[in-house]
Design a protein around this motif. Structure first.
Motif, short mmCIF file in Angstrom:
data_model
loop_
_atom_site.label_atom_id
_atom_site.label_comp_id
_atom_site.label_asym_id
_atom_site.label_seq_id
_atom_site.Cartn_x
_atom_site.Cartn_y
_atom_site.Cartn_z
N VAL A 337 -6.93 -11.51 -5.09
CA VAL A 337 -6.76 -11.32 -3.65
C VAL A 337 -5.69 -10.27 -3.37
O VAL A 337 -5.85 -9.40 -2.49
CB VAL A 337 -6.42 -12.66 -2.97
N ARG A 338 -4.59 -10.32 -4.10
CA ARG A 338 -3.53 -9.34 -3.88
C ARG A 338 -4.00 -7.93 -4.20
O ARG A 338 -3.68 -6.98 -3.48
CB ARG A 338 -2.32 -9.70 -4.74
N ARG A 339 -4.75 -7.77 -5.29
CA ARG A 339 -5.24 -6.44 -5.65
C ARG A 339 -6.20 -5.90 -4.59
O ARG A 339 -6.10 -4.75 -4.18
CB ARG A 339 -5.94 -6.52 -7.02
N ARG A 340 -7.13 -6.76 -4.15
CA ARG A 340 -8.08 -6.31 -3.13
C ARG A 340 -7.37 -5.97 -1.82
O ARG A 340 -7.73 -5.01 -1.13
CB ARG A 340 -9.13 -7.40 -2.88
N SER A 341 -6.39 -6.78 -1.48
CA SER A 341 -5.64 -6.51 -0.25
C SER A 341 -4.93 -5.16 -0.32
O SER A 341 -4.92 -4.39 0.64
CB SER A 341 -4.63 -7.63 0.00
N ALA A 342 -4.35 -4.85 -1.48
CA ALA A 342 -3.66 -3.57 -1.64
C ALA A 342 -4.65 -2.41 -1.55
O ALA A 342 -4.36 -1.36 -0.95
CB ALA A 342 -2.92 -3.54 -2.97
N GLU A 343 -5.82 -2.57 -2.15
CA GLU A 343 -6.82 -1.50 -2.10
C GLU A 343 -7.27 -1.25 -0.67
O GLU A 343 -7.38 -0.10 -0.21
CB GLU A 343 -8.02 -1.88 -2.97
N LEU A 344 -7.58 -2.34 0.07
CA LEU A 344 -8.03 -2.19 1.45
C LEU A 344 -6.93 -1.58 2.33
O LEU A 344 -7.20 -0.73 3.18
CB LEU A 344 -8.45 -3.55 2.00
N GLN A 345 -5.68 -1.99 2.10
CA GLN A 345 -4.58 -1.44 2.88
C GLN A 345 -4.42 0.06 2.62
O GLN A 345 -4.17 0.84 3.54
CB GLN A 345 -3.28 -2.17 2.52
N ALA A 346 -4.61 0.49 1.37
CA ALA A 346 -4.50 1.91 1.05
C ALA A 346 -5.60 2.71 1.74
O ALA A 346 -5.37 3.82 2.24
CB ALA A 346 -4.57 2.11 -0.47
N ILE A 347 -6.81 2.16 1.77
CA ILE A 347 -7.91 2.85 2.45
C ILE A 347 -7.62 3.01 3.93
O ILE A 347 -7.77 4.08 4.52
CB ILE A 347 -9.23 2.07 2.24
N ILE A 348 -7.17 1.92 4.56
CA ILE A 348 -6.91 1.95 6.01
C ILE A 348 -5.77 2.90 6.33
O ILE A 348 -5.82 3.67 7.30
CB ILE A 348 -6.62 0.53 6.52
N GLU A 349 -4.71 2.87 5.53
CA GLU A 349 -3.56 3.72 5.80
C GLU A 349 -3.89 5.20 5.63
O GLU A 349 -3.29 6.06 6.27
CB GLU A 349 -2.40 3.35 4.88
N SER A 350 -4.87 5.53 4.79
CA SER A 350 -5.21 6.93 4.55
C SER A 350 -6.21 7.49 5.55
O SER A 350 -6.51 8.67 5.52
CB SER A 350 -5.78 7.09 3.13
N MET A 351 -6.71 6.65 6.43
CA MET A 351 -7.70 7.12 7.41
C MET A 351 -7.05 8.00 8.47
O MET A 351 -5.91 7.75 8.90
CB MET A 351 -8.40 5.93 8.08
#
Length: 718
Positions: A337-351
């Protein structure tokens, strides 16, 4: 002796009951091992389903090809790459872009070499594959927003299963289907790792009975080849084939088999165990009881204590082992869950677009860097959408304050999807007005209830301001040109009337006058387009007889095009409320286009019909026609359908744009049907006034107060 016999009978009865309980416990443990494998398979499948749901939510409002490709790349990079092969977004035919029938981009990771980039392909967006007629597409469309898992299939050098689901626009209409392909070898690896004992076989079967994974896959394939079959993978064998193989090898005797289902997929996990392994504890207990029976006469009390202690010890060991397994599973899930959360956060922040999430209590729970920059905050911690926007209410582009409950995020919390809504924000941290274009969608839980809403927005202030400046420039330029044109025309006419010039000079002066008239029409058309764009057109509406207007426009068109018969069919009359000059302007433009783009000698047929509360004017010609791709843009500003072709008749591309705008401001509408080489049919509909008997107005047959439009290249004609 009697006590010993009684105790022996009791011991036998106890053994019978204990054996039954232990057998049931062994079967329950076998089922638990099957459940453990089903759970292990369910975790990556659940992650894949979440990824597919996210892709469907983000694909719904997307309009551009590059946006779709960028979304696919980001989503593939965020998923479990060891199991996911590729992702696809398959739009309904003709729903993506005008003139594009098939639009199904598919992204996958090239695994032929390490470090290979992602690959975007359109190989299946063809009429030969015709993906809207494929079974997986039709099944996903039938099930709406539910995820469907296909049967295994073999392609190239691997076997796959596909997860599919439909996605929708803001009106709830289906835009297409998204798909996610999983590689079966990776699923097979999970199954093989679960098989830790040769006496127990765990394998996976699809809902239709196809084998998905089996630890003795190679032996099964070799058995099938000996019987003249040529399966490329185990997925081409069925449960019946497995049972036949087990019978031939004597593996179906003295075994117990149980099955459980993998959640949401319909897959079945089978656990087949030999009775020797399954009931080994039972048989050991039986021998122990026999020994205890022998020793019973030596010490009944001691034997009872040993049995009780043995049972308590086993129960304690089982409890400790279960607790350890649960703790390890909890740690593994937490890390995932922590890994997926970090990946999703990186995608959103880079938009580039601003992303904001609001929960059901209207608290702002997430905002990326673009959102903070757009709204001028360093953080949204502790902010609520109602306190932010009720104190500083957004406004529409017309300057009217928007109701708080009509904001896109509030509508999304009510279950609506909002596409391309624009409004004006003026918040204290900004110190200036910004025009924001927003798309919003609800976020639902597993039961379908709305638990949050997501908004994706972009600052379009500069684009809106540029459009306003363009319209203002057109208006200013038109006003500046009117005066010198009037002077030019006046002097030319005065010279013709007073100086009695020679014929050659007279023709030159008349040419100047005609050129001034043409430039005046261009200026008036530009001015009308500017006023329409800015919403400042002035109307003098009154009750009018529509047939008189039609006949006037037809007479003017016939005067300009003497080689074309302009025929007004006999029929009923009707009263409408409108501006006489503007309606004559619209009808003259449509009739002029019909004649201009027709071959000399072909007629233009005009008819007036009454249907309930509406009146329809039909204009039909037999001209060159318009292609389907061009028809979709006919009513855009400055669009000329035949520009650069042998049929180019000049013009600025504003005639049909103004015609539709004027009709809409009269509460009417215009429709156009056309076929290349066969002609065009235009229908104009206006609200009809109730029947009345006023004194008929005399309609002048002279030129209307507003000159006809300069004929455009977009043609309502042929």
């Amino acid at each position: 002796m009697g006590l010993g016999v009684a105790l022996s009978c009791g011991l036998l009865l106890f053994e019978k009951r204990a054996r039954h309980g232990q057998e049931q416990e062994a079967l329950a443990q076998q089922t638990a091992r099957a459940h453990e494998l089903a759970t292990a398979l369910g975790y990556p499948l659940h992650a894949s389903e979440q990824l597919l749901d996210t892709l469907a939510a983000l694909a719904g409002p997307i309009q551009g090809k590059h946006e779709v490709e960028d979304l696919l790349r980001r989503m593939l990079a965020s998923g479990p790459t060891h199991m996911i092969y590729g992702l696809g977004v398959w739009f309904e035919p003709g729903q993506f872009e005008p003139g594009v029938h098939y639009m199904g981009p598919y992204v996958y990771q090239d695994r032929s070499r390490r470090g290979a980039p992602q690959v975007i392909t359109y190989d299946w967006s063809t009429s030969s594959y015709d993906y809207p007629r494929q079974g997986w597409y039709l099944l996903a469309s039938q099930r709406g927003g539910l995820i469907t898992v296909t049967e295994p299939y073999f392609d190239l050098d691997q076997t796959y299963v596909a997860l599919t689901r439909a996605f929708f626009d803001d009106q709830g209409r289906q835009r297409g289907v998204v798909s996610l392909d999983l590689t079966l070898p990776m699923i097979g690896e999970v199954v093989r790792q679960a098989n830790v004992s040769p006496a127990e076989t765990l394998y996976l079967v699809s809902p239709q009975g196809a084998l998905i994974a089996h630890p003795r896959e190679k032996e099964l394939l070799a058995w099938a080849h000996k019987r003249g079959r040529s399966p490329l993978s185990i997925a081409e064998l069925t449960l019946e084939d497995l049972q036949a193989w087990e019978r031939e090898h004597g593996l179906d005797r003295e075994r117990r088999t149980t099955e459980v289902r993998v959640p949401t997929t319909g897959w079945r996990v089978f656990a087949s165990t030999t009775e020797d392994m399954l009931f080994s504890d039972v048989r050991r207990e039986r021998w122990l009881l026999v020994a205890l029976g022998v020793l019973l006469w030596m010490g009944l009390g001691a034997s009872g204590m040993v049995m009780a202690r043995s049972e308590r010890t086993r129960a304690l060991l089982r409890t400790l082992a279960e607790r350890q397994r649960q703790e390890e599973e909890r740690r593994r899930l937490l890390a995932q869950v922590r890994r997926r959360s970090a990946e999703l956060q990186a995608i959103i922040e880079s938009m580039v677009e601003a992303v904001m999430v609001v929960d059901a209590e209207r608290n702002i729970t997430l905002a990326n860097r673009a959102a903070l920059a757009l709204f001028g905050y360093s953080s949204f911690d502790g902010h609520r959408i109602d306190t932010e926007f009720q104190e500083h209410s957004p406004q529409g582009l017309d300057g009217q304050e928007l109701a708080f409950e009509s904001l896109p995020l509030l509508r999304a919390l009510r279950g609506e999807e909002v596409i391309d809504t624009e409004f004006v924000l003026t918040l204290p941290p900004l110190n200036r007005r910004r025009v924001v274009r927003v798309n919003t969608a609800p976020i639902r839980d597993e039961s379908g209830h709305v638990v949050a809403a997501v908004a994706v927005g972009r600052d379009v202030t500069q684009a809106i301001e540029l459009e306003r400046l363009q319209s203002e420039f057109m208006k200013m330029a038109a006003h500046e040109l009117k005066t010198p044109l009037a002077v030019m025309k006046s002097f030319a006419q005065l010279a013709c009337r007073t100086a009695h010039p020679a014929p050659v000079l007279r023709r030159q002066l008349e040419g100047i006058s005609r050129g001034a008239d043409r430039m005046d029409r261009v200026v008036r058309t530009l001015l009308d387009a500017s006023q329409l764009q800015l919403g400042r057109l002035h109307f003098e509406k009154k009750e009018l007889r529509l047939r008189a207007l039609v006949e006037t426009a037809a007479a003017l068109t016939a005067a300009h095009h003497p080689r074309h018969p302009i025929r007004v069919q006999p029929g009923p009359d009707a009263w409408v409320l409108g501006d006489r000059a503007r309606l004559e302007q619209v009808l003259s433009e449509l009739m002029d286009n019909a004649a201009r783009y027709s071959v000399a000698g072909t007629p233009v047929e005009i008819a007036l019909t009454v249907d309930g509360g509406e009146v329809e004017i039909s204009i039909r010609d037999e001209g060159i026609g318009i292609s389907e791709e061009q028809r979709e843009r006919l009513f855009e500003r400055f669009y000329r359908a035949h520009a650069g072709t042998p049929h180019d008749r000049g013009g600025m591309g504003l005639g049909l744009y103004l015609s539709r705008g004027l009709l809409l401001l009269h509460g009417g509408e215009v429709e156009l049907e056309s076929q290349e080489g066969k002609g065009t049919h235009v229908r104009v509909r206006l609200p009809r006034l109730p029947e009345q008997q006023p004194v008929p107005e005399v309609t002048s047959l002279q030129a209307p107060t507003h000159p006809p439009f300069e004929p455009d290249g977009e043609a309502a004609g042929p």
